[in-house]
Design an enzyme around this catalytic site. Structure first.
Site, short mmCIF file in Angstrom:
data_model
loop_
_atom_site.label_atom_id
_atom_site.label_comp_id
_atom_site.label_asym_id
_atom_site.label_seq_id
_atom_site.Cartn_x
_atom_site.Cartn_y
_atom_site.Cartn_z
N LYS B 137 0.84 -1.20 0.00
CA LYS B 137 0.00 0.00 0.00
C LYS B 137 0.88 1.25 0.00
O LYS B 137 1.88 1.32 0.71
CB LYS B 137 -0.89 -0.03 1.25
CG LYS B 137 -1.96 1.05 1.33
CD LYS B 137 -2.77 0.89 2.63
CE LYS B 137 -3.92 1.86 2.75
NZ LYS B 137 -4.66 1.68 4.01
N SER B 212 -9.61 1.52 3.15
CA SER B 212 -8.74 2.32 2.31
C SER B 212 -7.69 1.52 1.56
O SER B 212 -7.13 2.01 0.59
CB SER B 212 -8.02 3.38 3.17
OG SER B 212 -7.18 2.74 4.11
N SER B 236 -9.71 -1.00 7.31
CA SER B 236 -9.17 -0.77 5.97
C SER B 236 -8.50 -1.96 5.31
O SER B 236 -8.16 -1.89 4.13
CB SER B 236 -8.17 0.40 6.01
OG SER B 236 -8.87 1.60 6.13
#
Ligand SMILES: [Zn+2]
Lengths: 509, 557
Positions: B137, B212, B236
């Protein structure tokens, strides 16, 4: 202060001062990273992702800072918190790279405590009476002392046509201990005394290098007046004077501010609460304070516990260590000089102010056999002068304490007189490798035999009956007239011994 | 001031240090330029050479799991370079459809894979993740390329260091293959708040992949990365895992170092993994978990051998079913049915099912949406344009503001997206004098009650079972203008963050429309082994085979 000011005006007042002192701790590395705290390096060379506040970096506590803070707390008679935590103080400024300062808000490491300063002005105020202790010191109470990280340095470039600011973050993250006093100080002199003693404690205990030029000790002063008018005491609005970084600026700024507040009160009549709290900066060149900020409320720093750090709990071991390390305060040394060795108070204070190494040097001389009186005299006249001239610390004085003590003992033993000893000292300073005995010998000073001295005295007395008469008439000082003649016959004759023998002989005549 | 001036070495250095602007720019010892740029925005340029693949296309499905990849590497049926090229080709072909990976350097990836091959050729015994491609990420710092947080603020930011877990991945031989899309600074649940544009759900590209860490979930689901690293502050990892039909684990708070994880809500943030199977999660977690002295909140406890402990059949498993969650009115009926079926499966396998209650769970969302924004408002203060990242010019007419204040204002209002600004404002408000006690302090108190709920529940059961999300993936754009609706999506996930406990999400089927459904398991602190064993057991007993959405299946390579 209040006396002189009040004679200029019909209103009497009392000055109320509280000091917030930022002490830079003497740690090798910063509070939350491993960067060096060394002063005076090229800008932004002592930085890392943590103290630059780069994304993803995290702080790790430097435990040495906790130890030093605990030591300071012990020395200042504070209560050491059993549980202390870190809070973020949020505000924007370019020298604050994270947008917050990691500090301690509601659970500081040190709570309460006090610092005694000498009494300057005997107070006739009843409220002050309680603060006097039997040792004729005034006790300044402390609110707290907490740890925080320093910000970087902003450098405003005002060269022609520029309005730039450059930031040096070498200092960012340096550990500071902020020591907050109660508003117990009542004159600029007291504030200076407080700061002086506080600095001395920090230096004696190795908590800070106390270097004011390098900003290791910086003070903010909260000042206002309690003015007597119509039988009422009216406090003037409190003014915070920022960043006073010399003893002299503390004194001057407070004196200036007292005058200014008094005039302001006469002009406006505004009391505390009727006008906003001001922050003023001291301009050392112009000798005045300037308005920096005027706010109805205190800035909202939105303090909250720092989620990146864990709370600190002092162990019993750490407490014991702090207690042990905090013993060697200037006051303790002061007691030894004054009471154990009966050093004159003014002399003792000069030695104390020179720092722990200098006092240790003196004590070592005494331990080696020098009399405290002679040792302190030589410290003040010779050793300190040399250090001052050469601008070196005591550990670079070429003569070790036992050796200097040996020279002083030669005086006691009558081997040399004072002026000879000083010559010997000069010899040794020239060539520290030579010993005391060798130095004395090289001056051609040979101890004169007692019987030789007696012969000499007998001759002199026979040739100077007038001196004998004067002495017999009670003027013992007349015997000094013989010294010059004696020296002509034997330059090694010790004047003190000579006079002693002569007086004895006259007495038995 | 003049004394400090003289410390700068002469005017030329001075000029170098000063920007032309009326504010500040520092020169630091960390030459940002030494971090290697990703080859352009490699994603859109395409690979420089056409890769040829030694695989029959049908082989791909069997190579989904890390276990089979590792076996293939171990028995030398394939080289790490071939694996890297295989996944690079898939990224090249399929990423545009889902926008999961936002930056990649194929050459560095291939070089890294070749280096592993050389080590293998020399007979070195290789670490656990040797040759395994993994995406990360884009909120985790990597020296390689940029680390943007999906924000204009850090669009060109290059970190001078690798996050702790990234270093750990390198040590374990993994091949970094791409940074994945996310909601800006991890704030959001749909990966729509990103300067790179939204990521899409491989099962239905009109729908969200969640967030996210949506890019990571979508990359794994579409077979672009066999595993990926995400972060989880309020769900997330788990929510996008559920939406995309993959497995995702959020470990215990502090189990994985946060060093190099760009902070959103520091007391909640934790990095974790996505993969196709729970067994794979164990492998990835083992390579990133562990104490790191650079993170004061990192846990010192030794890391269990997850890969081994996962095989301990938890026969007497006590499973708690949270009534509040299963009976929630908003719970999708197909999802409820799937959960019931999973509960029946566990029962059949011999686990005991016990009803438990988390009475304060209804306060999870409000508590989370105080604490996280409060921490965020402070964590994101550093993005002020002064030292690095995006900087806007001060307004020419700064009435009432100094040029510096105007620069701050413009930088932060132009550099942050709407959701980030919203949360900064929320947090700033809640921390302000006069509101602190009513909001932040109260939220901390409720957080303690929520933790106690979990403590009480875990006295009776080993794990908790429930839905990961109230519903399957929603449509892109559906909730973007209704932040509260979006916040409510976190209903079942934020509790684990507030309590700091480990939780995972795993697929339990699809809706009739073909959307994945996810089940969440939660365990007491540091009981990742229990969690993983329970999940693995389920997947074994149900003969779980990960599936790839048809449009991304191997045959379409
Ligand atoms: Zn540093």
């Amino acid at each position: 202060m209040s006396d002189s000011a009040s004679t200029n005006s019909p209103l009497a007042y009392r000055i109320v001062i509280g000091l917030e002192v930022h002490v830079q701790l003497k740690t090798e590395t910063k509070l939350f990273c491993r960067c060096s705290t060394r002063f005076g390096q090229s800008p932004n060379t002592q930085v890392c992702p943590v103290c630059l506040g780069l994304p993803g970096s995290l702080p790790v506590l430097n435990l040495h800072a906790i130890e030093l803070a605990a030591r300071a707390g012990e020395a200042l008679h504070c209560e050491l918190a059993s549980f202390t935590k870190w809070d973020r103080k949020n505000y924007f400024y370019p020298d604050l790279p994270k947008g917050y300062q990691t500090s301690q808000f509601d659970l500081p490491i040190c709570v309460g405590g006090y610092l005694d300063i000498p009494i300057r002005v005997p107070s006739d105020n009843a409220a002050d009476a309680a603060t006097l202790s039997e040792n004729m010191v005034k006790r300044i109470r402390l609110v707290r002392a907490h740890l925080e990280e320093d910000a970087g340095k902003s450098m405003h470039d005002e060269r022609a046509g520029r309005a730039d600011t450059r930031i040096d973050l070498n200092r960012a993250g340096t550990p500071l201990l902020e020591i907050v006093s109660e508003p117990d100080l009542s004159s600029a002199e007291e504030a200076k005394d407080y700061l002086t003693e506080l600095r001395l404690i920090m230096v004696y205990l190795g908590i800070s290098d106390g270097n004011m030029q390098e900003g290791s000790l910086r003070a903010d002063a909260n000042v206002n007046l309690h003015i007597e008018r119509d039988g009422k005491t009216i406090p003037t609005p409190i003014v915070e004077i920022k960043n006073l970084n010399s003893f002299r600026s503390v004194e001057r700024a407070i004196d200036y501010e007292v005058e200014r507040q008094y005039r302001e009160f006469l002009r406006t009549g505004l009391a505390m609460g009727q006008s906003p709290k001001q922050t003023r900066g001291w301009d050392d060149v112009l000798g005045q304070t300037d308005l920096q900020r005027e706010k109805e409320e205190a800035a909202d720093y939105r303090y909250f516990p720092c989620p990146d750090l864990v709370p600190v709990q002092l162990t019993e071991q750490q407490r014991e260590a702090a207690k042990h390390e905090s013993q060697f305060t200037p006051d303790r040394y002061r007691n030894v000089l004054l009471h154990t060795h009966a050093v004159k108070e003014t002399d003792a204070e000069i030695l104390i102010q020179q720092g722990r190494d200098v006092v240790d040097y003196f004590l070592e001389m005494v331990r080696a056999g020098a009399t405290p009186k002679r040792a302190s005299a030589w410290m003040l006249q010779d050793v300190l002068r040399h250090l001052n001239d050469q601008r070196v610390p005591i550990d670079r004085y070429p003569i070790a304490a036992p050796k200097l003590a040996e020279l002083l003992m030669a005086i006691e033993q009558g081997k040399v007189d004072t002026s000879q000893a000083k010559q010997a000292l000069a010899k040794i300073l020239d060539d520290p490798s030579i010993g005391v005995a060798a130095a004395i010998e090289s001056l051609g000073i040979v101890r004169v035999d007692v019987s030789e001295m007696e012969t000499l005295c007998r001759e002199l007395l026979a040739e100077n009956p007038d001196v004998v008469d004067k002495v017999k008439a009670g003027n013992t000082k007349a015997v000094a007239a013989l010294v010059g003649q004696a020296k002509k016959r034997n330059r090694n004759a010790d004047p003190r011994v000579l006079q002693e023998i002569c007086l004895k002989m006259i007495a038995s005549m | 001031m003049s004394a400090t001036f003289s410390r700068v070495n002469g005017p030329s250095e001075l000029d170098r240090l000063i920007s032309e602007k009326s504010c500040v720019r520092i020169a630091c010892r960390y030459p940002i330029s030494h971090a290697r740029q990703f080859a352009g925005s490699g994603m859109h340029k395409g690979l420089s050479r056409a890769a040829t693949f030694p695989y029959s296309l049908s082989m791909f499905d069997t190579r989904l799991s890390l276990r089979t990849l590792r076996e293939s590497i171990a028995n030398r049926s394939v080289s790490c370079r071939e694996i890297a090229e295989f996944f690079l080709a898939r990224i090249e072909k399929h990423n545009a459809a889902i926008n999961a990976i936002v930056a990649i350097d194929p050459e560095i990836a291939i070089e890294a894979a070749k280096a592993i091959d050389r080590r293998r050729a020399q007979g070195e015994s290789l670490p656990a993740m040797a040759g395994i491609p993994i995406s990360v990420k884009d909120i985790l710092c990597t020296r390689q390329g940029t680390t943007t947080c999906g924000s204009k603020m850090l669009a060109k930011y290059q970190s001078p260091f690798d996050a702790h877990l990234v270093s750990r991945l390198y040590e374990s031989g993994a091949v970094l293959m791409g940074k994945t899309n996310l909601d800006e600074f991890a704030m959001g649940g749909s990966t729509e708040n990103s300067i790179f544009g939204p990521s899409r759900n491989p099962w239905d590209v009109a729908r969200t992949c969640g967030g996210s860490s949506g890019g990571s979930a979508a990359a794994v689901a579409a077979g672009l990365s066999p595993a990926s690293i995400g972060t989880d502050t309020g769900g997330s990892i788990r929510q996008p895992a559920a939406f995309c039909g993959v497995c995702g684990i959020k470990p215990t708070y502090g189990r994985v170092s946060r060093y190099g994880l760009i902070a959103y809500g520091s007391s909640l943030d934790v990095a974790g993994a996505f993969a196709h199977t729970v067994e794979d999660l164990a492998l990835v977690l083992a390579s990133i978990a562990g104490h790191d002295p650079r993170d004061s909140t990192s846990l010192p406890d030794p890391v269990p051998n997850y890969a081994e402990e996962i095989h301990q059949t938890p026969t007497s498993l006590r499973i708690g079913v949270v009534r509040e969650h299963l009976e929630d009115d908003g719970l999708d009926s197909e999802l409820r049915d799937a959960l019931q079926a999973s509960i029946e499966t566990y029962k059949r396998l011999g686990a005991s099912i016990i009803d438990v209650s988390l009475p304060h769970s209804k306060y999870c969302i409000p508590t989370y949406y105080i604490i996280a924004p409060c921490e965020a408002s402070s964590n994101l203060s550093r993005y002020d344009g002064a030292h690095y990242g995006f900087r806007a010019e001060p307004a020419p007419n700064t009435s009432g503001l100094s040029p510096l204040e105007s620069m701050y204002e413009n930088t932060r209002s132009q550099g942050f997206g709407a959701e980030v600004r919203r949360r900064i404002l929320l947090g700033t408000y809640a921390l302000s004098a006069g509101y602190y006690d009513a909001y932040y302090l109260k939220a901390l108190k409720v957080r303690r009650l929520i933790r106690k709920d979990y403590d009480a529940a875990f006295e009776k059961v080993d794990i908790l079972l429930g839905p990961t999300t109230p519903r399957p993936a929603f449509k892109l754009g559906e909730k973007i203008n209704d932040p509260v609706q979006l916040y409510l999506e976190d209903l079942f996930t934020v509790g684990a963050n507030l309590a700091g406990i480990p939780a995972l999400s795993m697929p339990i089927g699809h809706t009739r429309a073909g959307l994945p459904l996810g089940m969440q398991l939660q365990a007491p602190p540091l009981r990742e082994s229990t969690l993983l064993a329970a999940g693995h057991w389920y997947q074994q007993q149900t003969s779980y085979i990960p599936s790839i959405p048809p449009a991304f299946a191997a045959s379409s390579t």
